[in-house]
Design an enzyme around this catalytic site. Structure first.
Site, PDB file in Angstrom:
ATOM      1  N   ASN A   1      45.740  37.228  47.820  1.00 56.23           N
ATOM      2  CA  ASN A   1      46.962  38.127  47.622  1.00 56.23           C
ATOM      3  C   ASN A   1      47.117  38.671  49.426  1.00 56.23           C
ATOM      4  O   ASN A   1      47.862  39.567  49.256  1.00 56.23           O
ATOM      5  CB  ASN A   1      47.264  38.726  46.626  1.00 56.23           C
ATOM      6  CG  ASN A   1      46.161  40.202  46.762  1.00 56.23           C
ATOM      7  OD1 ASN A   1      45.406  40.222  47.335  1.00 56.23           O
ATOM      8  ND2 ASN A   1      46.205  40.988  45.501  1.00 56.23           N
TER       9      ASN A   1
ATOM     10  N   ARG B   1      52.320  50.764  49.673  1.00 57.15           N
ATOM     11  CA  ARG B   1      52.124  49.755  48.122  1.00 57.15           C
ATOM     12  C   ARG B   1      53.481  49.179  47.771  1.00 57.15           C
ATOM     13  O   ARG B   1      53.687  47.999  47.688  1.00 57.15           O
ATOM     14  CB  ARG B   1      51.711  50.641  47.192  1.00 57.15           C
ATOM     15  CG  ARG B   1      50.370  51.168  47.179  1.00 57.15           C
ATOM     16  CD  ARG B   1      49.149  50.303  46.897  1.00 57.15           C
ATOM     17  NE  ARG B   1      49.265  49.746  45.578  1.00 57.15           N
ATOM     18  CZ  ARG B   1      48.326  49.064  44.936  1.00 57.15           C
ATOM     19  NH1 ARG B   1      47.205  49.210  45.709  1.00 57.15           N
ATOM     20  NH2 ARG B   1      48.210  48.553  43.846  1.00 57.15           N
TER      21      ARG B   1
ATOM     22  N   LYS C   1      43.702  40.206  54.359  1.00 58.74           N
ATOM     23  CA  LYS C   1      42.477  39.523  53.778  1.00 58.74           C
ATOM     24  C   LYS C   1      42.243  37.962  54.297  1.00 58.74           C
ATOM     25  O   LYS C   1      43.081  37.635  55.068  1.00 58.74           O
ATOM     26  CB  LYS C   1      42.828  39.334  52.142  1.00 58.74           C
ATOM     27  CG  LYS C   1      42.847  40.676  51.379  1.00 58.74           C
ATOM     28  CD  LYS C   1      43.052  40.752  50.034  1.00 58.74           C
ATOM     29  CE  LYS C   1      43.019  42.049  49.521  1.00 58.74           C
ATOM     30  NZ  LYS C   1      43.220  41.787  47.794  1.00 58.74           N
TER      31      LYS C   1
ATOM     32  N   HIS D   1      45.535  43.858  51.270  1.00 61.39           N
ATOM     33  CA  HIS D   1      45.026  45.202  50.477  1.00 61.39           C
ATOM     34  C   HIS D   1      45.876  46.448  51.060  1.00 61.39           C
ATOM     35  O   HIS D   1      45.943  46.767  52.098  1.00 61.39           O
ATOM     36  CB  HIS D   1      43.402  45.669  50.842  1.00 61.39           C
ATOM     37  CG  HIS D   1      43.046  46.990  50.371  1.00 61.39           C
ATOM     38  ND1 HIS D   1      42.589  47.118  49.122  1.00 61.39           N
ATOM     39  CD2 HIS D   1      42.763  48.065  50.835  1.00 61.39           C
ATOM     40  CE1 HIS D   1      42.312  48.224  48.659  1.00 61.39           C
ATOM     41  NE2 HIS D   1      42.418  48.895  49.760  1.00 61.39           N
TER      42      HIS D   1
ATOM     43  N   GLU E   1      38.049  54.811  52.037  1.00 65.46           N
ATOM     44  CA  GLU E   1      38.266  53.399  52.691  1.00 65.46           C
ATOM     45  C   GLU E   1      38.145  53.292  54.020  1.00 65.46           C
ATOM     46  O   GLU E   1      37.482  52.522  54.705  1.00 65.46           O
ATOM     47  CB  GLU E   1      39.514  52.480  51.903  1.00 65.46           C
ATOM     48  CG  GLU E   1      39.073  52.207  50.547  1.00 65.46           C
ATOM     49  CD  GLU E   1      40.298  51.878  49.903  1.00 65.46           C
ATOM     50  OE1 GLU E   1      40.120  51.512  48.536  1.00 65.46           O
ATOM     51  OE2 GLU E   1      41.362  51.549  50.557  1.00 65.46           O
TER      52      GLU E   1
ATOM     53  N   PHE F   1      37.212  39.892  37.543  1.00 66.44           N
ATOM     54  CA  PHE F   1      37.565  39.154  38.569  1.00 66.44           C
ATOM     55  C   PHE F   1      36.402  39.569  40.043  1.00 66.44           C
ATOM     56  O   PHE F   1      36.401  39.056  41.042  1.00 66.44           O
ATOM     57  CB  PHE F   1      38.899  39.457  39.115  1.00 66.44           C
ATOM     58  CG  PHE F   1      39.214  40.869  39.281  1.00 66.44           C
ATOM     59  CD1 PHE F   1      38.725  41.584  40.461  1.00 66.44           C
ATOM     60  CD2 PHE F   1      39.936  41.274  38.320  1.00 66.44           C
ATOM     61  CE1 PHE F   1      39.253  42.717  40.473  1.00 66.44           C
ATOM     62  CE2 PHE F   1      40.230  42.793  38.181  1.00 66.44           C
ATOM     63  CZ  PHE F   1      39.954  43.483  39.666  1.00 66.44           C
TER      64      PHE F   1
ATOM     65  N   TYR G   1      34.350  47.201  46.991  1.00 64.11           N
ATOM     66  CA  TYR G   1      35.039  46.996  45.768  1.00 64.11           C
ATOM     67  C   TYR G   1      34.540  47.602  44.548  1.00 64.11           C
ATOM     68  O   TYR G   1      34.526  47.258  43.555  1.00 64.11           O
ATOM     69  CB  TYR G   1      35.367  45.623  45.501  1.00 64.11           C
ATOM     70  CG  TYR G   1      36.706  45.274  46.433  1.00 64.11           C
ATOM     71  CD1 TYR G   1      37.864  45.746  46.046  1.00 64.11           C
ATOM     72  CD2 TYR G   1      36.632  44.266  47.338  1.00 64.11           C
ATOM     73  CE1 TYR G   1      38.984  45.300  46.653  1.00 64.11           C
ATOM     74  CE2 TYR G   1      37.677  44.183  48.172  1.00 64.11           C
ATOM     75  CZ  TYR G   1      38.931  44.506  47.841  1.00 64.11           C
ATOM     76  OH  TYR G   1      40.322  44.086  48.598  1.00 64.11           O
TER      77      TYR G   1
HETATM   78  N1  UDP Z   1      42.287  40.650  41.750  1.00 59.98           N
HETATM   79  C1  UDP Z   1      41.758  39.474  41.155  1.00 59.98           C
HETATM   80  N2  UDP Z   1      42.182  39.148  39.894  1.00 59.98           N
HETATM   81  C2  UDP Z   1      42.975  40.032  39.206  1.00 59.98           C
HETATM   82  C3  UDP Z   1      43.141  41.201  39.674  1.00 59.98           C
HETATM   83  C4  UDP Z   1      42.667  41.612  41.057  1.00 59.98           C
HETATM   84  O1  UDP Z   1      41.135  38.528  41.870  1.00 59.98           O
HETATM   85  O2  UDP Z   1      43.211  39.758  37.981  1.00 59.98           O
HETATM   86  C5  UDP Z   1      41.733  41.042  43.089  1.00 59.98           C
HETATM   87  C6  UDP Z   1      43.043  41.021  44.142  1.00 59.98           C
HETATM   88  O3  UDP Z   1      42.501  40.446  45.334  1.00 59.98           O
HETATM   89  C7  UDP Z   1      43.291  42.580  44.140  1.00 59.98           C
HETATM   90  C8  UDP Z   1      41.830  43.156  43.911  1.00 59.98           C
HETATM   91  O4  UDP Z   1      41.252  42.103  43.305  1.00 59.98           O
HETATM   92  O5  UDP Z   1      44.112  42.664  45.284  1.00 59.98           O
HETATM   93  C9  UDP Z   1      41.932  44.504  43.641  1.00 59.98           C
HETATM   94  O6  UDP Z   1      42.535  44.577  42.420  1.00 59.98           O
HETATM   95  P1  UDP Z   1      43.321  45.826  42.404  1.00 59.98           P
HETATM   96  O7  UDP Z   1      43.776  45.900  40.604  1.00 59.98           O
HETATM   97  O8  UDP Z   1      43.083  47.139  42.661  1.00 59.98           O
HETATM   98  O9  UDP Z   1      44.994  45.568  42.901  1.00 59.98           O
HETATM   99  P2  UDP Z   1      45.624  45.810  44.236  1.00 59.98           P
HETATM  100  O10 UDP Z   1      45.360  47.551  44.449  1.00 59.98           O
HETATM  101  O11 UDP Z   1      44.903  45.120  45.344  1.00 59.98           O
HETATM  102  O12 UDP Z   1      47.058  45.683  44.252  1.00 59.98           O
HETATM  103 MG    MG Z   2      43.473  48.239  44.118  1.00 63.41          MG
END
Ligand code: UDP
Ligand code: MG
Length: 139
Positions: free
Chosen positions: A114, A87, A11, A117, A128, A59, A51
């Site tokens: 974070n 993951r 990212k 992805h 994706e 968010f 997304y």
């Molecule tokens: N995200 C955020 N705030 C939150 C949860 C998620 O900004 O409270 C962002 C974060 O960058 C995350 C992405 O949205 O990686 C997608 O969220 P998801 O729940 O799919 O998490 P991931 O699969 O990336 O762990």
């Molecule tokens: Mg996700």
């Protein structure tokens, strides 16, 4: 896409901080093969589309803004049971909750920024990957 492939993004936060090389080394050291890779700056529209499943979440606007703010590195990775294994390697969404030694624990800034992805299912990995790569560019 079969269950031995997953899709990942390094990212904007991690690319901007110069962590891309170290993150790629973590990934290949963990036994993943890179089968496609490119650096790209997402437009706002592309970030919204990528997304789309999160469009109702609080968010979403901030996430789209962040993901289109600077270049990212997109890639397809291959390993047995790739989605689940990747993951595990990256850790929880919120780095404050991520296990020690995971990529997010070591390189993420916060729950939004974070670092990486990782697809959450083989179906989404295929969707994706094809968002960024035609089949002939996945080796
Ligand atoms: N995200 C955020 N705030 C939150 C949860 C998620 O900004 O409270 C962002 C974060 O960058 C995350 C992405 O949205 O990686 C997608 O969220 P998801 O729940 O799919 O998490 P991931 O699969 O990336 O762990
Ligand atoms: Mg996700």
């Amino acid at each position: 896409m079969d269950s031995d492939s997953t899709f990942s993004i390094i990212k904007p936060d991690a690319v901007s901080k110069g962590y891309a090389g170290r993150i790629l080394a973590r990934i290949t050291d963990a036994g993943f093969t890179i089968t496609a890779l490119r650096m790209v700056r997402l437009t706002r529209q592309q970030a919204e589309d990528f997304y789309y499943v999160h469009r109702e979440r609080g968010f979403y606007r901030g996430l789209v803004e962040f993901m289109s703010s600077a270049p990212v590195i997109v890639m397809v990775l291959r390993k047995a049971n790739a989605v689940e294994e990747f993951r595990r390697l990256i850790g929880s969404t919120d780095p404050a909750c991520a296990d020690q030694g995971t990529i997010r624990a070591d390189f993420a800034t916060d729950v939004q920024k974070n670092a990486v992805h990782g697809s959450d299912s083989p179906e989404n990995a295929g969707r994706e990957a094809s968002f960024f790569f035609p089949a002939i560019e996945i080796f």
